[in-house]
Each structure stands twice: as C-alpha cells, then as structure tokens.
Design an enzyme around this catalytic site. Sequence first.
Site, mmCIF file in Angstrom:
data_model
loop_
_atom_site.group_PDB
_atom_site.id
_atom_site.type_symbol
_atom_site.label_atom_id
_atom_site.label_comp_id
_atom_site.label_asym_id
_atom_site.label_seq_id
_atom_site.Cartn_x
_atom_site.Cartn_y
_atom_site.Cartn_z
ATOM 1 N N ASP A 92 2.530 5.903 -6.529
ATOM 2 C CA ASP A 92 3.792 5.860 -5.783
ATOM 3 C C ASP A 92 5.013 5.970 -6.677
ATOM 4 O OD1 ASP A 92 2.753 5.485 -3.150
ATOM 5 O OD2 ASP A 92 2.095 3.526 -3.834
ATOM 6 N N HIS B 44 0.878 -1.186 0.000
ATOM 7 C CA HIS B 44 0.000 0.000 0.000
ATOM 8 C C HIS B 44 0.912 1.232 0.000
ATOM 9 C CE1 HIS B 44 -3.468 2.395 0.591
ATOM 10 N NE2 HIS B 44 -3.829 2.070 1.817
ATOM 11 N N HIS C 129 -2.132 -1.892 -9.684
ATOM 12 C CA HIS C 129 -3.126 -1.324 -8.775
ATOM 13 C C HIS C 129 -4.353 -2.213 -8.762
ATOM 14 C CE1 HIS C 129 -5.727 1.628 -6.879
ATOM 15 N NE2 HIS C 129 -4.613 2.239 -6.521
HETATM 16 N N1 COA Z 1 5.118 -6.348 -10.368
HETATM 17 C C1 COA Z 1 5.057 -7.553 -10.958
HETATM 18 N N2 COA Z 1 3.888 -8.193 -11.193
HETATM 19 C C2 COA Z 1 2.766 -7.599 -10.816
HETATM 20 C C3 COA Z 1 2.771 -6.334 -10.190
HETATM 21 C C4 COA Z 1 3.989 -5.714 -9.976
HETATM 22 N N3 COA Z 1 4.080 -4.515 -9.398
HETATM 23 N N4 COA Z 1 1.495 -5.985 -9.911
HETATM 24 C C5 COA Z 1 0.732 -6.989 -10.326
HETATM 25 N N5 COA Z 1 1.491 -7.960 -10.901
HETATM 26 C C6 COA Z 1 1.010 -9.189 -11.507
HETATM 27 C C7 COA Z 1 0.816 -10.271 -10.453
HETATM 28 O O1 COA Z 1 1.967 -11.042 -10.278
HETATM 29 C C8 COA Z 1 -0.332 -11.062 -11.032
HETATM 30 O O2 COA Z 1 0.191 -11.891 -12.036
HETATM 31 P P1 COA Z 1 -0.417 -13.376 -12.278
HETATM 32 O O3 COA Z 1 -1.859 -13.132 -12.635
HETATM 33 O O4 COA Z 1 0.406 -13.917 -13.381
HETATM 34 O O5 COA Z 1 -0.253 -14.101 -10.975
HETATM 35 C C9 COA Z 1 -1.184 -9.982 -11.733
HETATM 36 O O6 COA Z 1 -0.272 -8.929 -12.063
HETATM 37 C C10 COA Z 1 -2.303 -9.440 -10.867
HETATM 38 O O7 COA Z 1 -1.725 -8.973 -9.658
HETATM 39 P P2 COA Z 1 -2.389 -9.097 -8.225
HETATM 40 O O8 COA Z 1 -1.335 -8.979 -7.180
HETATM 41 O O9 COA Z 1 -3.287 -10.279 -8.176
HETATM 42 O O10 COA Z 1 -3.293 -7.816 -8.227
HETATM 43 P P3 COA Z 1 -3.825 -7.121 -6.955
HETATM 44 O O11 COA Z 1 -4.977 -6.282 -7.399
HETATM 45 O O12 COA Z 1 -4.073 -8.078 -5.867
HETATM 46 O O13 COA Z 1 -2.577 -6.237 -6.491
HETATM 47 C C11 COA Z 1 -1.086 -4.556 -5.995
HETATM 48 C C12 COA Z 1 -2.437 -4.894 -6.616
HETATM 49 C C13 COA Z 1 -1.012 -3.036 -5.837
HETATM 50 C C14 COA Z 1 -0.944 -5.202 -4.617
HETATM 51 C C15 COA Z 1 0.044 -5.060 -6.924
HETATM 52 O O14 COA Z 1 -0.103 -4.502 -8.202
HETATM 53 C C16 COA Z 1 1.426 -4.769 -6.361
HETATM 54 O O15 COA Z 1 1.921 -5.517 -5.524
HETATM 55 N N6 COA Z 1 2.083 -3.666 -6.815
HETATM 56 C C17 COA Z 1 3.392 -3.293 -6.288
HETATM 57 C C18 COA Z 1 3.222 -2.564 -4.984
HETATM 58 C C19 COA Z 1 2.711 -1.171 -5.179
HETATM 59 O O16 COA Z 1 3.220 -0.405 -5.981
HETATM 60 N N7 COA Z 1 1.692 -0.831 -4.375
HETATM 61 C C20 COA Z 1 1.122 0.509 -4.389
HETATM 62 C C21 COA Z 1 -0.288 0.460 -4.860
HETATM 63 S S1 COA Z 1 -0.910 2.126 -5.034
#
Ligand code: COA
Length: 387
Positions: free
Chosen positions: A322, A229, A268
């Site tokens: 971010d 987050h 996101h």
């Molecule tokens: N880097 C690499 N892969 C990513 C990614 C990232 N930053 N964000 C998503 N993915 C991939 C996941 O591995 C997943 O792949 P798969 O379907 O092959 O397993 C797919 O994209 C969907 O991701 P998921 O984690 O299920 O989506 P979510 O909605 O649960 O997660 C976040 C959203 C924000 C947690 C995720 O994008 C993330 O961890 N981002 C990095 C942290 C970040 O910048 N957070 C700030 C948010 S404002």
Amino acid sequence: MAKPTELHEGLKGVVIAESTICFIDGQRGVLRYRGYDIGDLARHSTYEETAFLLLYGELPTREELDRFSQDLKAQRALSPAELKILQALPASAAPMDVLRTMVSAIALFDPQADDPKPKPKEEEEANRRKALKLIAKMPTILAAHDRLRRDLKPLAPQEGLSHAANFLFMLSGKEPDETSARTFDVCLILHADHGFNASTFAARVTASTLSDLYSAITSAIGTLKGPLHGGANTQVIEMLQAIGSTQNVRPYIEGVLARKERVWGMGHRVYKTKDPRAIILQALIEGLAEVRGHHPLYDIARAVEQVGTELLGPKGVYPNVDFYSAVIYHMLGIPKELFTPIFAMARVSGWAAHVLEQYGHNVLIRPKEDYRGPQEQRYIPIEERSP
Ligand code: COA
C-alpha cells in the site's frame, strides 16, 4: 473453567487448508502466483493474463488469452438496469461501499447466481463466467460512480483499450499514455492475489457454507475496506500529505510511534522484510516520473521509509504494497477514495480463484472461541431486575 488447548488470536500462524494459488515467503520476500515469480509477472504479463492464470491455474495460449480478453471486453458495460441502480445510490456514498452494493446487485440479474454446487466441471465453468463478469464490470462501476459524483456523465468502455487503460480512460475521458497505462496494469497484477489474507479468507468462509460466488466477493469487499487491510493505501496518502515536507518526517513518525499509532503502509502479517511488491512499485514510480514529472510526495515517502525502517525495522516492519501504490495512484491523478476500490478491482481475480478452490475441496470453516463469560446465571424476570 476448562482451558482450550491452544489459542490463536487473529489466527496468527494457523494453516487452515492446502492451496495451489499463491506462495509467499515472508522472510525472504518471495511472492509467486501459481508458481510464477511476481517480478516475472510484473515484467512480462498483463492483468488479463494474470487473471487467467489465477482462475485456470496455467498461463493461457495466445488463443485462450485473446478469447478471455475478448470475453472481458464484452462484459464491461453495465446493463441499463445496473446503471439505474448505480444512479440511484447517493453521490456522496463512499466508492468502496458502492462497489460492495453493486457487486451484490449484479447477482440479482444473474439467474444462475445461487448455484454454487461444487464438483462438476460445468459448475466450475459457470463460476468462472461469474468471476469474469465481476472482473469486467468492477472498473466500469467505479469509473461511472466517480464521474456521477463529479457531476459528469459516465463513459462507455473502449473496446480497443486494455483492462488497465480502459479504466483510466473511463475515469478521466482521456486515453492514458503508454507508461501510465502499463504502470497501472502492473499495479493490478501486483494486487491480484496474496494467499489467505483477511478478505480472501472472508471470501473462503462465505464459500465454505456453499453460498454463491457473488456473496463471497461481497464479503471480501467489506473485509478489504478496513484500514488494517486494503484501506491502508488511502491512509498512506493522507499521512504523506499531512507530513507535508521531508523535514517534518522524523518528528511526525516519532510522534506516531510515541502515541502508539500506526505508520500507514508499513508492516505486514506475513512479510518481515520489504514487501517484494513495494520494491517493484518503487521502480515504477521512477519510470512514471519520466512522463508525469517528479512528485514531491515521493520524496516524503522515501524519507518515511528511511525513518520508519530505522525505528520499526527491528520489529520486522517495512513498507508493504500500500505504501508506494498510494503514491502511484496519486501521480496518475486518481482520487484517493478510489485507492481501496482499485485494490478490490484487482484482487477480485484472486478472490474468485480462492472461491473456486474452496468449492473444489470444501470443508465448512468454523473455528472455536475461548469462552470467558459468566456461567450458570440465574434468569431474573425483567420486573425484578435492578435499574
Ligand atoms: N506502525 C507502527 N508499528 C507497527 C506497525 C506500523 N505500521 N506495524 C506493526 N507495528 C508494530 C506493532 O505495534 C507491534 O509492536 P509491539 O510488538 O511492540 O507491540 C509489532 O510491530 C507487531 O505488530 P502487529 O500489529 O502485532 O503485527 P500484525 O501482524 O498483527 O499486523 C498489520 C500487521 C498489517 C496489521 C500492521 O503491520 C499494521 O497495522 N500496519 C499498518 C496498516 C497497513 O499498512 N496495512 C496494510 C497491510 S498490507
């Protein structure tokens, strides 16, 4: 074992309440606070005005805004008792933890802290007063603690400076130039709210028990801290620094993805296109470079965006808020430990607006689990249990 009708891990796609605060269209990249487009607010508004908008639901008149800004200024300073608590905390403590502790401590000095009874108008006003106090004091806490940990004396807030400029002043002891102050002001506007994200949800869960506003904000700060987050902005700057140069970007990102790790600042839960806030922040970097000089980390960031989008775009993963805010804070000379607390200092107005909304139409938030553990176990006295 009976199966639940539906399982929504991570509450993905679950709608839990009606709200009139924030509209997001994650497919088209649209964000509006109280119906106002984030682009218009970034262009024309200030953090003070945006905070008023979130808390009251409408843009203020000139007179209302002057009064609100004046009230914020009047509440900026920490009381001697609050300062004493801050000074007693370990200088090595993480600023985000200090902020969480201090918000909780400020409640102890408010005789009305534990008074959330929702409906009547006076209660709503009392909660707005508490929110205003936290909006005003959170920057002072962060700047004072940062100076203490650098062995410097905390600086008193400057009456003549805006919310954004005053924070930069309290941190560095220098009045910021207009572009830097305005850039930071826009960053605060962009971070002020974002619907039912994890920290706002945590605030609303706490408020839904009719606990007080300070407790709800304390829960939210603890939730924002995590790297999935608000903590992502600190990870972004560490990642860009670790990459070191644009030539290293592709092998670095390919390595991250091969190890099934995250590219920080990308992806996101709601946006499946580039976050509209990232677009505004990127334009701000270009303006900031004119007064502060071009920064090589920006080139690395753009290369990460390019390679990241090529490899992750098909999954709907693009830069989020971010990504470029981390570059801006770095260019403004802000230490990376403050990036996530700054997110909190901006988001507090949104959190408070959501807490007020929760009190206004309260239903206790209490989901169910899909229990998969053992059933009907026979209790064995401790003496008879095998080691
Ligand atoms: N880097 C690499 N892969 C990513 C990614 C990232 N930053 N964000 C998503 N993915 C991939 C996941 O591995 C997943 O792949 P798969 O379907 O092959 O397993 C797919 O994209 C969907 O991701 P998921 O984690 O299920 O989506 P979510 O909605 O649960 O997660 C976040 C959203 C924000 C947690 C995720 O994008 C993330 O961890 N981002 C990095 C942290 C970040 O910048 N957070 C700030 C948010 S404002």
